[in-house]
Design an enzyme around this catalytic site. Structure first.
Site, short mmCIF file in Angstrom:
data_model
loop_
_atom_site.label_atom_id
_atom_site.label_comp_id
_atom_site.label_asym_id
_atom_site.label_seq_id
_atom_site.Cartn_x
_atom_site.Cartn_y
_atom_site.Cartn_z
N SER B 73 0.80 -1.11 0.16
CA SER B 73 0.08 -0.11 0.02
C SER B 73 1.12 1.08 0.05
CB SER B 73 -0.97 0.22 1.19
OG SER B 73 -1.85 -1.09 1.10
N ASN B 152 -6.38 -9.00 -7.22
CA ASN B 152 -6.25 -9.49 -6.03
C ASN B 152 -7.66 -10.32 -5.65
OD1 ASN B 152 -7.30 -6.86 -5.83
ND2 ASN B 152 -7.78 -7.08 -3.78
N GLN B 180 0.04 -8.99 -5.88
CA GLN B 180 -0.55 -10.29 -6.03
C GLN B 180 0.34 -11.00 -6.97
OE1 GLN B 180 -2.61 -11.86 -4.32
NE2 GLN B 180 -3.36 -9.99 -3.07
N SER B 200 4.84 -6.85 -2.33
CA SER B 200 4.78 -6.81 -0.96
C SER B 200 5.36 -8.06 -0.46
CB SER B 200 3.43 -6.82 -0.56
OG SER B 200 3.24 -7.24 0.95
N GLY B 201 6.04 -8.26 0.80
CA GLY B 201 6.88 -9.09 1.29
C GLY B 201 5.69 -10.36 1.70
N CYS B 326 -20.92 -7.87 3.81
CA CYS B 326 -20.60 -7.92 5.05
C CYS B 326 -19.30 -8.08 5.33
CB CYS B 326 -21.46 -9.43 5.43
SG CYS B 326 -23.28 -9.05 5.74
#
Lengths: 145, 398
Positions: B73, B152, B180, B200-201, B326
């Protein structure tokens, strides 16, 4: 995130099903928002709810509140059933997460909608009962594949 | 089956043993600040550099083009905001797609509030951006294109090569969110002309809280965190040495095992897709059947709602995710499922299963049988199913 009671009513919902020739049927919610509840009432000549069944499309809280609502109104007179508020349903379930409070409102509305149907069919007036909101139609056009 | 079956590897992955082992010494033994001059600091610096080299090699970049961040992010925020600010004298128009991760979409919202205009491209029913539509959206003031490498939720792999070529031909910066895709499919800069790439790791067996932004040499964008000289002054702050080391170890392992994992996961993915779509009625696959991450399965079950499905799967030891409202904490289901044209009620009934090489066929068989039981139970409870059956009769395959 859910209380043990909510999980119990979700995993072992009470009174799932339909009632043939029900005295009153009410459906509330819409598929667009992800919640639809339908309540069936079997009401005797003394205005006592002999049986109550439900079907619900929705999240865990929606299923649990429907299940609890059917338990709370079963055996009650329609006047007593009118006093089963969303708060009562929530309390009976030991609370709901804030984002799920609307599910308990839907359960209350579903009971009211079924009572409204009963009142219409029998040409009676139930104190404090208003016509349910008609907002379920978006869900009726099911896409098939 | 009493153990947990983990099918949510797009959310996060188990930290690889290699990563944990590599990280441990950097907590209590080699804890030096990588900027310090003494040996303890130099040890940390060397470890950070080694990790940077592994990661650079994994995408065909040079080490000085890799900037460590606190995750995907942050890398997305940095790429978009800093590139927009650096280029705003040239223009204020950005092109992205409707199915990006919120790290991109909400950053675009932010930029719109700062006077930039953003075009959100539609995708087709499989979630693919069309390069011709992208090219048609380019204006004289377009400064940045950001299209994710792989989605993703539905796993769709975008035509990154074509998009990158368009961007390069038109002289527009191109960023791709590869969070991803990186470590799951080959992501080679020699094949894909991109200017910036986020990864990302923890999506590839590394620790949480570490990622990187690749910035192609020569691309002038601003610093994101101001302070010390770490990351060549562009991303200040004492390096997360254990995180970087763990990420490096996970990236190294991911590269060594990539081709065999792709093969194994693709086989398991196709097995799951085939069994679910053939054996469960009123169900559909979301996302492209072929241009798809090897570990992603996303299906929608008509007449049921995703959160109920997830809770019941959890009771049976299965971890999965859904695009229902939800589970997203809002009233609307996943923006990705709506963008590929699903009606709300079908989007509410979605289920995402994301595999790892640790899953077994035995687990998948159990998962399919469990999904069958649960969808059956939830449908018997569903007023939508009741209405459908009354209208169409039972035993009709979808």
């Amino acid at each position: 995130m859910y209380s043990e009671k909510v999980m119990d009513h979700f995993n072992n919902p009470r009174n799932v099903g339909e009632i043939d020739n029900a005295s009153g049927v009410g459906t509330v919610g819409n598929a667009k928002c992800g919640d639809i509840m339908r309540i069936y009432l079997d009401i005797d000549e003394n205005h006592v709810i002999r049986d109550c069944k439900f079907k619900t499309f929705g999240c865990g809280a929606a299923v649990a509140t429907s299940s609890m609502a059917t338990e709370l109104v079963k055996g009650k007179t329609i006047e007593e059933a009118m006093k089963v508020t969303n708060r009562a349903v929530m309390e009976a379930l030991d609370g709901l997460p804030p984002v799920k409070v609307h599910c308990s409102l839907l359960a209350e509305e579903a009971i009211h909608a079924a009572l409204w149907d009963y009142a219409q069919k029998n040409h009676i007036v139930i104190d404090g009962l208003r016509e349910p909101k008609e907002d379920i139609h978006e869900g009726e056009e099911q896409e098939e594949y | 089956m009493n153990k947990t079956i983990y099918l949510d590897n797009a959310a996060t992955t188990r930290t690889a043993k290699e990563a944990v082992d590599a990280m441990l010494p950097f907590f209590s033994e080699s804890y030096g600040n990588a900027s310090s001059i003494y040996k303890l600091g130099a040890d940390s610096k060397r470890a950070v550099n080694e990790a940077r080299e592994i990661i650079a090699r994994s995408i065909g970049a040079s080490p000085q083009e890799i900037y460590f961040t606190a995750g995907g992010s942050e890398a997305d925020n940095w790429a978009l905001i800093a590139a927009a600010e650096a280029c705003e004298t040239k223009g204020k128009h950005i092109i992205t797609s409707k199915i990006e991760h919120h790290a991109v979409l909400h950053t675009c919202d932010y930029l719109e509030k700062r006077g930039f205009s953003v075009t959100y491209l539609d995708v087709d029913e499989n979630g693919l951006v069309r390069p011709d539509e992208l090219e048609a959206a380019i204006r004289h003031d377009t400064i940045l294109i950001s299209i994710m490498f792989a989605n993703n939720e539905i796993g769709t792999l975008q035509p990154i090569k074509e998009i990158g070529e368009i961007a390069r031909r038109r002289g527009i910066l191109f960023h791709t969110d590869a969070v991803q895709a990186y470590g799951h499919v080959p992501v080679s800069l020699s094949e894909y002309p991109v200017d910036m790439l986020s990864a990302s790791g923890h999506k590839i067996g590394g620790p949480k809280g570490i990622g990187f932004l690749y910035i192609r040499q020569g691309v002038k964008i601003r610093s994101f965190i101001h302070g010390g000289q770490q990351e060549r002054g562009r991303r200040a702050g004492t390096e997360n040495v254990p995180g970087i080391v763990g990420f490096g170890a996970a990236a190294g392992k991911a590269m060594d095992t990539l081709s065999e994992r792709v093969e194994k996961e693709t086989g398991m993915r196709d097995y799951l897709i085939r069994r679910i779509t053939q054996e469960i009625p009123y169900c559909r696959l979301n996302g492209d059947r072929v241009k798809r991450l090897p570990n992603n399965v996303n299906v929608s079950f008509q007449f049921i709602e995703g959160e109920s499905l997830l809770i019941m799967l959890d009771m049976k030891g299965i971890c999965a995710s859904s695009g229902s409202a939800c589970t997203s904490g809002s009233l609307d289901p996943s923006h990705v499922l709506l963008a590929i044209g699903l009606p709300h009620e079908i989007a509410h009934g979605s289920l995402r299963l994301t595999l790892s090489e640790e899953n077994t066929t035995e687990e998948l068989d159990y998962v399919v049988e469990t999904i069958k039981e649960i969808t059956d139970k939830l449908r018997r409870m569903s007023p939508l199913y009741e209405d459908f059956i009354k209208k169409n009769g039972e035993n009709r395959q979808g």
